[in-house]
Every structure is written in structure tokens, then in C-alpha cells.
Design a protein around this motif. Structure first.
Motif, PDB file in Angstrom:
ATOM      1  N   VAL A 173       0.838  -1.210   0.000  1.00 56.76           N
ATOM      2  CA  VAL A 173       0.000   0.000   0.000  1.00 56.76           C
ATOM      3  C   VAL A 173       0.871   1.257   0.000  1.00 56.76           C
ATOM      4  CG1 VAL A 173      -1.668   1.336   1.343  1.00 56.76           C
ATOM      5  CG2 VAL A 173      -1.948  -1.142   1.117  1.00 56.76           C
ATOM      6  N   ASP A 174       1.920   1.248   0.849  1.00 60.21           N
ATOM      7  CA  ASP A 174       2.808   2.415   0.915  1.00 60.21           C
ATOM      8  C   ASP A 174       3.496   2.667  -0.421  1.00 60.21           C
ATOM      9  OD1 ASP A 174       2.120   2.772   3.523  1.00 60.21           O
ATOM     10  OD2 ASP A 174       3.919   1.795   4.343  1.00 60.21           O
ATOM     11  N   ARG A 175       3.958   1.574  -1.101  1.00 66.39           N
ATOM     12  CA  ARG A 175       4.671   1.744  -2.367  1.00 66.39           C
ATOM     13  C   ARG A 175       3.735   2.261  -3.466  1.00 66.39           C
ATOM     14  NH1 ARG A 175       9.608  -0.858  -2.238  1.00 66.39           N
ATOM     15  NH2 ARG A 175      10.393  -0.700  -0.111  1.00 66.39           N
ATOM     16  N   VAL A 176       2.496   1.757  -3.482  1.00 66.03           N
ATOM     17  CA  VAL A 176       1.538   2.237  -4.489  1.00 66.03           C
ATOM     18  C   VAL A 176       1.200   3.707  -4.225  1.00 66.03           C
ATOM     19  CG1 VAL A 176      -0.790   1.973  -5.424  1.00 66.03           C
ATOM     20  CG2 VAL A 176       0.591  -0.058  -4.905  1.00 66.03           C
ATOM     21  N   ALA A 177       1.003   4.048  -2.939  1.00 63.15           N
ATOM     22  CA  ALA A 177       0.707   5.445  -2.586  1.00 63.15           C
ATOM     23  C   ALA A 177       1.859   6.363  -3.000  1.00 63.15           C
ATOM     24  CB  ALA A 177       0.428   5.556  -1.090  1.00 63.15           C
ATOM     25  N   ALA A 178       3.100   5.890  -2.753  1.00 64.63           N
ATOM     26  CA  ALA A 178       4.272   6.685  -3.133  1.00 64.63           C
ATOM     27  C   ALA A 178       4.353   6.848  -4.642  1.00 64.63           C
ATOM     28  CB  ALA A 178       5.537   6.030  -2.595  1.00 64.63           C
ATOM     29  N   ALA A 179       4.033   5.765  -5.394  1.00 67.15           N
ATOM     30  CA  ALA A 179       4.066   5.840  -6.850  1.00 67.15           C
ATOM     31  C   ALA A 179       3.035   6.836  -7.368  1.00 67.15           C
ATOM     32  CB  ALA A 179       3.837   4.459  -7.457  1.00 67.15           C
ATOM     33  N   LEU A 180       1.844   6.835  -6.746  1.00 72.82           N
ATOM     34  CA  LEU A 180       0.797   7.789  -7.154  1.00 72.82           C
ATOM     35  C   LEU A 180       1.212   9.232  -6.842  1.00 72.82           C
ATOM     36  CD1 LEU A 180      -2.424   5.887  -6.006  1.00 72.82           C
ATOM     37  CD2 LEU A 180      -1.708   6.349  -8.362  1.00 72.82           C
ATOM     38  N   ALA A 181       1.849   9.439  -5.685  1.00 72.04           N
ATOM     39  CA  ALA A 181       2.290  10.791  -5.312  1.00 72.04           C
ATOM     40  C   ALA A 181       3.346  11.308  -6.288  1.00 72.04           C
ATOM     41  CB  ALA A 181       2.835  10.777  -3.885  1.00 72.04           C
ATOM     42  N   GLU A 182       4.278  10.434  -6.630  1.00 71.89           N
ATOM     43  CA  GLU A 182       5.303  10.837  -7.589  1.00 71.89           C
ATOM     44  C   GLU A 182       4.686  11.140  -8.944  1.00 71.89           C
ATOM     45  OE1 GLU A 182       9.163  11.667  -9.093  1.00 71.89           O
ATOM     46  OE2 GLU A 182       8.243  11.648  -7.101  1.00 71.89           O
ATOM     47  N   ARG A 183       3.685  10.313  -9.296  1.00 73.29           N
ATOM     48  CA  ARG A 183       2.972  10.551 -10.557  1.00 73.29           C
ATOM     49  C   ARG A 183       2.339  11.941 -10.568  1.00 73.29           C
ATOM     50  NH1 ARG A 183       2.081   9.087 -15.910  1.00 73.29           N
ATOM     51  NH2 ARG A 183      -0.148   9.024 -16.417  1.00 73.29           N
ATOM     52  N   ARG A 184       1.681  12.288  -9.438  1.00 71.67           N
ATOM     53  CA  ARG A 184       1.052  13.610  -9.350  1.00 71.67           C
ATOM     54  C   ARG A 184       2.087  14.727  -9.400  1.00 71.67           C
ATOM     55  NH1 ARG A 184      -2.150  10.998  -5.401  1.00 71.67           N
ATOM     56  NH2 ARG A 184      -0.902  11.943  -3.730  1.00 71.67           N
ATOM     57  N   ARG A 185       3.215  14.490  -8.696  1.00 66.57           N
ATOM     58  CA  ARG A 185       4.257  15.530  -8.674  1.00 66.57           C
ATOM     59  C   ARG A 185       4.808  15.781 -10.069  1.00 66.57           C
ATOM     60  NH1 ARG A 185       9.501  16.735  -8.487  1.00 66.57           N
ATOM     61  NH2 ARG A 185      10.153  14.630  -9.019  1.00 66.57           N
ATOM     62  N   LEU A 186       5.143  14.696 -10.758  1.00 64.88           N
ATOM     63  CA  LEU A 186       5.684  14.839 -12.104  1.00 64.88           C
ATOM     64  C   LEU A 186       4.665  15.442 -13.054  1.00 64.88           C
ATOM     65  CD1 LEU A 186       7.669  11.482 -12.461  1.00 64.88           C
ATOM     66  CD2 LEU A 186       8.592  13.791 -12.049  1.00 64.88           C
ATOM     67  N   SER A 187       3.405  15.060 -12.863  1.00 62.17           N
ATOM     68  CA  SER A 187       2.353  15.606 -13.705  1.00 62.17           C
ATOM     69  C   SER A 187       2.204  17.106 -13.482  1.00 62.17           C
ATOM     70  CB  SER A 187       1.027  14.888 -13.410  1.00 62.17           C
ATOM     71  OG  SER A 187      -0.018  15.444 -14.183  1.00 62.17           O
ATOM     72  N   THR A 188       2.269  17.498 -12.196  1.00 59.22           N
ATOM     73  CA  THR A 188       2.181  18.924 -11.873  1.00 59.22           C
ATOM     74  C   THR A 188       3.343  19.695 -12.472  1.00 59.22           C
ATOM     75  OG1 THR A 188       1.038  18.450  -9.811  1.00 59.22           O
ATOM     76  CG2 THR A 188       2.099  20.605  -9.993  1.00 59.22           C
ATOM     77  N   ARG A 189       4.546  19.136 -12.315  1.00 63.34           N
ATOM     78  CA  ARG A 189       5.739  19.794 -12.854  1.00 63.34           C
ATOM     79  C   ARG A 189       5.668  19.895 -14.370  1.00 63.34           C
ATOM     80  NH1 ARG A 189      12.064  18.026 -11.941  1.00 63.34           N
ATOM     81  NH2 ARG A 189      12.898  19.206 -13.698  1.00 63.34           N
ATOM     82  N   ASP A 190       5.268  18.794 -15.014  1.00 65.18           N
ATOM     83  CA  ASP A 190       5.152  18.822 -16.473  1.00 65.18           C
ATOM     84  C   ASP A 190       4.115  19.846 -16.906  1.00 65.18           C
ATOM     85  OD1 ASP A 190       7.055  16.886 -16.663  1.00 65.18           O
ATOM     86  OD2 ASP A 190       5.646  15.212 -16.939  1.00 65.18           O
ATOM     87  N   GLY A 191       3.032  19.923 -16.136  1.00 62.07           N
ATOM     88  CA  GLY A 191       1.992  20.894 -16.476  1.00 62.07           C
ATOM     89  C   GLY A 191       2.503  22.313 -16.368  1.00 62.07           C
ATOM     90  N   ILE A 192       3.264  22.585 -15.300  1.00 63.47           N
ATOM     91  CA  ILE A 192       3.832  23.925 -15.136  1.00 63.47           C
ATOM     92  C   ILE A 192       4.776  24.249 -16.296  1.00 63.47           C
ATOM     93  CG2 ILE A 192       5.361  25.336 -13.715  1.00 63.47           C
ATOM     94  CD1 ILE A 192       4.221  23.909 -11.267  1.00 63.47           C
ATOM     95  N   GLU A 193       5.663  23.299 -16.611  1.00 61.01           N
ATOM     96  CA  GLU A 193       6.632  23.537 -17.669  1.00 61.01           C
ATOM     97  C   GLU A 193       5.945  23.730 -19.020  1.00 61.01           C
ATOM     98  OE1 GLU A 193       9.625  20.567 -17.622  1.00 61.01           O
ATOM     99  OE2 GLU A 193      10.301  21.031 -15.594  1.00 61.01           O
TER     100      GLU A 193
END
Length: 672
Positions: free
Chosen positions: A134-154
Motif C-alpha cells: 500500500v505504501d509503495r503504491v501510494a508513493a508511486a501515485l504521489a510521484e505521478r502527481r508531482r511529475l504531472s504537476t511539474r510537467d503541467g507547469i513547464e
């Protein structure tokens, strides 16, 4: 992240936290065991709420679900393949999609293969969803959101007009957009991995950085204006905003810096302020109506050059194809009072043809490199406005220097220089009017003197002879009356000539010295005298008025030029006309004029014989109307020599060059 400030306008406002996505994240769970698939799908959904968990029995069953997925969780053992092979297929179809591999019986070999295949995470499980999974999936989703946010900003800032950079929370640059590269000269590869200090905003004390970091770490926005340097060392002014970037949970992830180039705006504001100071200072200096014209011109040039930041300021008179410098401030060999140049090699040739001021921000760059004006004067920047008096171009008011200026600066100065030129034109017109009024008053006083004295004498004589004629009837008394009437008529003619010819010159034209002297000589009774024209030149003059000059000088020479071998006036006399460096002369070989009388020969009523005494006064008035000076001296043979200076440099001894120039300006106003 920090940039050193030079001017702090900043206000601090709370940055709103990033909101959650409107759609729930989706996890795809792939497992060939139907019972386990249903159980673990339910348990993952409960543990990761509000995440939607969808199940698939095999890799083939994923289908189009990958397009909407935020993470894939797969068992290693699958009906149609294994988890590592599936991860590679997912990578091909959805690069960047997190892939978590769950294995029942893990081994170092399997873990190594999974890592090599590029799975996001490798998690051994015991048949039920562990907290670790559960922790690893949650971490993967958080990283996904972070990268998505960063890509969106860029993606959002890639084509923004302002320079934008992203840094990590330590202040290291992670991204810059093309506008940043263009503004600063630093490429993306040169900027990423460094800090904003590459822009060399200047050293700040520790308190400044503490305040900056405290502001942005607290979720606030920092705003200021800074003076930065580009990669090449050129300074620019930027309005800078630094703001925190948070993730969906409000956690600080990055800082964004936005720089808007306000250099041109600052230059414009500075020039507006300078222009206002220029006009205010000028008004304070020259508003006093008792200030003389020379002082006003000098003040205008000095104030304009100082407040508009130019090393040179000058006033010109444009006469046909010639530019004359009337007054100037600054150190330049070719821009000094009295200097003349053909207009085709001056900047002013363009100024006089335009209603709006002419500006040159960088002469070589703007096509002046081979121009005669740039070659002669060497001014790289120039702003000039024409001076108009009664609808006629009088000259120009100009400022310039040997260093280039921002075009925006000159554009901002155009209206100020035009205002100064308009004001100066009004002052010159007023001075012209007052000078004309003063001359007219003086002329009226002279005419009144003539009426009360010069005409009264022959009138009294005529009246006396008329009384005697009535008593005696003798013819000689009637003859005396007629002679005095003739003298009065001659005086009246001379006074009218003085009034009509010796006032103001409206227009001029090139006149041949030889031609006009010869023509006037032929119109005078020369009584055996001879004319010699020694050389040829062209004079800019009113031809009609100039004829009166030569006719009166010729008559004066013939009336007073008795030679040693004859008692007849003018007989055997030689009159010589010729050019000088600054004008022309008329000389004779007669007895000359005594030194004690030379300063009085131009006075009204002065006569060395039976003349009216107006001939030389007419000559002086016409010369003055042209802006010339005339004085009498001795010729080589001992006779009289009248010298005319027509280029504005002939003035009384003791006059300073500047005073002489302004005096020439005063008289040259009459030419309009």
C-alpha cells in the motif's frame, strides 16, 4: 531560491494551495487468480481511498484501460505472461506510467531483473495486501502527481513571454523557459543545476536573505525590482516574483521565479522625470522678462544638455544651404559659435524638413556610417527640432553626443525638445518684434529731428527770401526760394529712402559684387572718375537695397573726392570695389576722412559739403538691416575706405565671441 534586489516594491500575499484533481486516481490491479484478484482489489481500494482500483485477469485484458490509469500493480505470475514482460509492454504503450511488481516468492535474481526492466517498485507479498505494498503504491501515485504537476507547469510556461525558472527547495535551478534564455543569454543547459546568483543581482546582507526565505517558505509571494546582468554583462531591470509551488497535499515542492524585463519602462519613467525637471528648471531660469536673449539661450542649452543627459547642445541658423552655429555648450571642435557648414553634411538637413524632431540613437547602426554628417561631426546620438518663426524655418535646436543612446530614451525626449524649440522660437520672435519696435521708435525720433531741424533751416531761408521778393521784386530772391525748395525736396527724398530702405530685409538672394557695382556706377554722374572692380564674389543680400549702398557711396566719393591736379569734384578720381575675407569694400583715392570724423560720418545730418547728410546714414541703416557691420578707414592711397563685414563676425572691439554671435542673431532675425 533568491535573487538579489536593487529596488524593493514587494508586497507579500498568500499563495493559494494547489487543489486536488477533479477525477480520482486510478490503479489497475492485474492477477490471474480470480479470488485473490477480487479480495486484493477491494483491500487496495479501501487502503488507498479515494483511489479507484480496477481489476484485470491478464495483460491482454488491460486493453484501453491504460489510457486512464495512474498506476499499474501486477502479480509476477500471470496466465499469458509474467509481470516483468508486462511491465515492458506497459512502458511501450504508456511511458512514465508507474508499475509496481508484487511477487509471492521473491529472489535476488528476480529483483535484479525487475530493476533492469525499469519497474517503479518491487514488493514481495505473502498473499494479502501488505502495508508495504500500500505504501509503495501510494508513493508511486504521489510521484505521478508531482511529475504531472511539474510537467503541467513547464508546458504552461514554455511559451510564456516572461522569463520563468523553477528551482528545487534548495534554490537549484531545475528548469528555465525560452524567454529566460533570450533575456539572460544563459541557455537551459548552462542555467540548470546552478542558482539564480548567475544573474549577479548584487550583494545583499544576511537579513535580506532571511526575510526572503521566511516569506516564500511560509507560502507567501516575494516581489521586487532588481538590476540583473546578462551572460554578456549587460544590465537590465526586472520586476521579479518568487512564489512557492506545492503538491496536491500542500507540501512544498519547488519555487517558481518570474522575471519581467522593465528596463524600457524604467528608462521611459526616468526620461519623463528628466523632461519635467528640464521644463521646470528652464521656467525658473528664464521666466524673468528682464533676462536678456543671450542669457536665455545659454540657459536653455545648458539646462537641456544637463537634464536630458547630453554632452552637447547647440542652436543653429539655417540660411539657404548653410548651417551656422549661433550658440553652443559642450566641448566639440566643429560645434562652436560662428562655425558654418554646408547643410548637406549636417544632421539638421533632415530636421528642417520635418514637423517632428529628428532622432538618431546610434548613427552607424542606422545607416549614417558613410554619411558626411557622421564623418564630420561624429555624433552617434542626436535629437533636433526645427525652430519656426512666422511660418518660416529659422534654424534648429539640437542635442547630441558621441555615445549611442536607447531609442526609447530619444523617443521620450522628442516632445521636450520640440517644446524647447517652440519656446525658443517664440522668444526669438518676441525679441525680433521688440527690436523692430525699438528701431521704429528710434527712426521716428530721427525723422522728428529732421522735420524740426533739417527742413526748418531751408524753410526759414526760403521764407525770408520770399518776404524780400515781395518787397523788392528782385529775381535773385525768387531763385533763392526755388533753391531752398529743391534742397527740402532732396532732404525729403533722402528721408523717404532711409525709411523705406534702412529698416528690415525680408528676403535675400545671391548678388554678384562685380555686376551690381558696375550697374550702379553707370547710373551715377561720374564726371570723369573711374571704377575698378578688384576681384569677384557673391553676396547674399536684398539687391534693391544694396544698390542704394553703392549709389550713395559712389556719390559720396564723387562729391568729396577732389584730386590734387583739378578743382572739379570727382575728376580724375578712382573708386575701387573688391571682396574681403568677410565681405567687401568700397575705396577711393580722394582726400579721405579725418580720423576724428570717422565715427560720426554715419550720423544723420553729417555732411562734409553741401549734401543732406543722409547718404552715409542710409548706407549704415541698410547694412544694419542685413545684419552686417560697416566701418570707415583709410585706403592704400590715403582716401576713404568703407569695409562691410557680412558674415556676422564684424563687431566693435571688446565684444566677446558669444556676445558677437548673439548680436548677429539679433540682426539676422530681420531676415525672416
Amino acid at each position: 531560491m533568491s535573487n538579489d534586489r536593487s529596488a524593493r516594491h514587494g508586497h507579500e500575499t498568500r499563495s493559494p494551495p494547489a487543489g486536488r484533481s477533479s477525477a480520482e486516481p486510478t490503479v489497475l490491479y492485474v492477477d490471474g487468480d480470480e479470488g485473490r484478484r477480487e479480495t486484493e482489489t477491494t483491500r487496495l481500494a479501501a487502503a488507498l481511498d479515494p483511489v479507484a482500483v480496477r481489476a484485470a485477469e491478464s495483460g491482454a485484458a488491460l486493453g484501453e484501460s491504460l489510457a486512464a490509469a495512474d498506476c499499474v500493480v501486477s502479480r509476477y505470475e500471470l496466465p499469458d505472461t509474467d509481470g516483468i514482460a508486462l511491465s515492458e509492454r506497459v512502458r511501450d504503450r504508456a511511458p512514465g506510467l508507474p508499475f509496481v511488481l508484487a511477487v509471492g516468492d521473491g529472489s535476488e535474481r528476480l529483483a535484479s531483473e525487475a530493476t533492469a526492466a525499469g519497474v517503479t517498485d518491487y514488493v514481495p507479498v505473502d498473499g494479502i495486501p501488505s502495508e508495504r505494498l500500500v505504501d509503495r503504491v501510494a508513493a508511486a501515485l504521489a510521484e505521478r502527481r508531482r511529475l504531472s504537476t511539474r510537467d503541467g507547469i513547464e508546458n504552461a510556461v514554455e511559451h510564456a513571454a516572461d522569463a520563468i525558472l523553477l528551482t528545487d527547495i534548495e534554490g537549484t535551478i531545475e528548469y528555465v523557459n525560452p524567454a529566460f534564455e533570450e533575456l539572460t543569454g544563459f541557455s537551459r543547459s548552462e542555467a540548470v543545476g546552478r542558482t539564480p546568483r548567475i544573474l549577479k543581482s548584487g550583494a545583499q546582507d544576511e537579513g535580506y536573505y532571511q526575510e526572503l526565505w521566511a516569506t516564500i517558505l511560509d507560502g507567501n509571494v516575494w516581489e521586487e525590482e532588481v538590476v540583473n546582468e546578462t551572460k554578456s554583462g549587460e544590465e537590465y531591470v526586472a520586476h521579479q516574483t518568487i512564489a512557492p509551488v506545492t503538491d496536491a497535499d500542500g507540501e512544498l515542492e519547488q519555487f517558481v521565479g518570474i522575471q519581467r524585463d522593465v528596463t524600457r519602462r524604467c528608462l521611459l519613467e526616468e526620461q519623463i522625470e528628466r523632461s519635467a525637471e528640464t521644463l521646470e528648471r528652464l521656467y525658473a531660469e528664464v521666466a524673468d522678462e528682464t533676462t536678456d536673449l543671450q542669457s536665455k539661450i545659454e540657459s536653455l542649452l545648458d539646462i537641456g544638455a544637463t537634464h536630458l543627459d547630453y554632452p552637447l547642445g547647440y542652436l543653429t541658423r539655417i540660411d539657404d544651404d548653410t548651417q551656422r552655429i549661433i550658440a553652443a555648450v559642450g566641448d566639440h571642435d566643429a560645434i562652436q559659435p560662428g562655425a558654418t557648414d554646408p547643410i548637406e553634411r549636417t544632421y539638421c538637413r533632415r530636421t528642417v524638413t520635418s514637423d517632428e524632431p529628428t532622432i538618431v540613437s546610434d548613427a552607424p547602426r542606422e545607416g549614417w556610417a558613410d554619411d558626411p554628417a557622421f564623418e564630420h561631426f561624429g555624433l552617434r546620438c542626436y535629437v533636433g527640432a526645427r525652430i519656426v518663426i512666422n511660418g518660416e524655418v529659422f534654424g534648429t535646436l539640437c542635442f547630441g553626443g558621441e555615445e549611442p543612446r536607447e531609442e526609447l530614451v530619444l523617443e521620450a525626449q522628442q516632445s521636450t525638445v520640440k517644446t524647447l524649440a517652440t519656446w525658443l522660437g517664440s522668444e526669438l520672435e518676441r525679441h525680433r518684434y521688440e527690436a523692430r519696435l525699438e528701431r521704429q521708435n528710434t527712426q521716428l525720433e530721427r525723422f522728428a529731428s529732421v522735420a524740426s531741424h533739417d527742413l526748418r533751416n531751408p524753410l526759414n531761408v526760403a521764407s525770408g527770401h520770399l518776404e524780400m521778393a515781395r518787397e523788392t521784386g528782385a529775381d535773385e530772391h525768387f531763385e533763392a526760394v526755388a533753391e531752398n525748395h529743391d534742397r527740402m525736396a532732396t532732404i525729403i527724398d533722402d528721408v523717404l529712402t532711409l525709411a523705406r530702405q534702412g529698416t528690415f530685409v525680408e528676403t535675400t538672394e545671391p548678388v554678384s559684387l562685380q555686376s551690381i557695382a558696375t550697374e550702379c556706377w553707370e547710373g551715377v554722374e561720374t564726371e570723369g572718375a573711374e571704377l575698378v572692380v578688384d576681384g569677384e564674389t557673391t553676396i547674399q543680400a536684398d539687391a534693391g537695397k544694396l544698390r542704394h549702398v553703392f549709389e550713395n557711396l559712389f556719390r559720396n566719393a564723387l562729391e568729396h573726392g577732389t584730386t590734387a591736379d583739378t578743382d572739379h569734384a570727382g575728376e580724375g578720381l578712382t573708386v575701387t570695389v573688391g571682396p574681403t575675407d568677410g565681405g567687401f569694400y568700397v575705396a577711393d583715392d580722394g582726400p579721405g576722412i579725418p580720423p576724428a570724423d570717422r565715427e560720426h560720418v554715419f550720423d544723420h545730418g553729417y555732411s562734409g559739403s553741401d549734401g543732406t547728410g543722409f547718404g552715409l546714414a542710409i548706407v549704415d541703416s541698410i547694412a544694419d538691416a542685413h545684419g552686417w557691420s560697416v566701418h570707415v578707414t583709410e585706403s592704400r592711397s590715403g582716401g576713404a575706405r568703407f569695409e562691410f563685414v557680412v558674415d556676422g563676425t564684424g563687431h566693435a572691439d571688446g565684444d566677446s565671441p558669444t556676445a558677437a554671435t548673439i548680436e548677429w542673431l539679433r540682426s539676422s532675425l530681420d531676415e525672416l
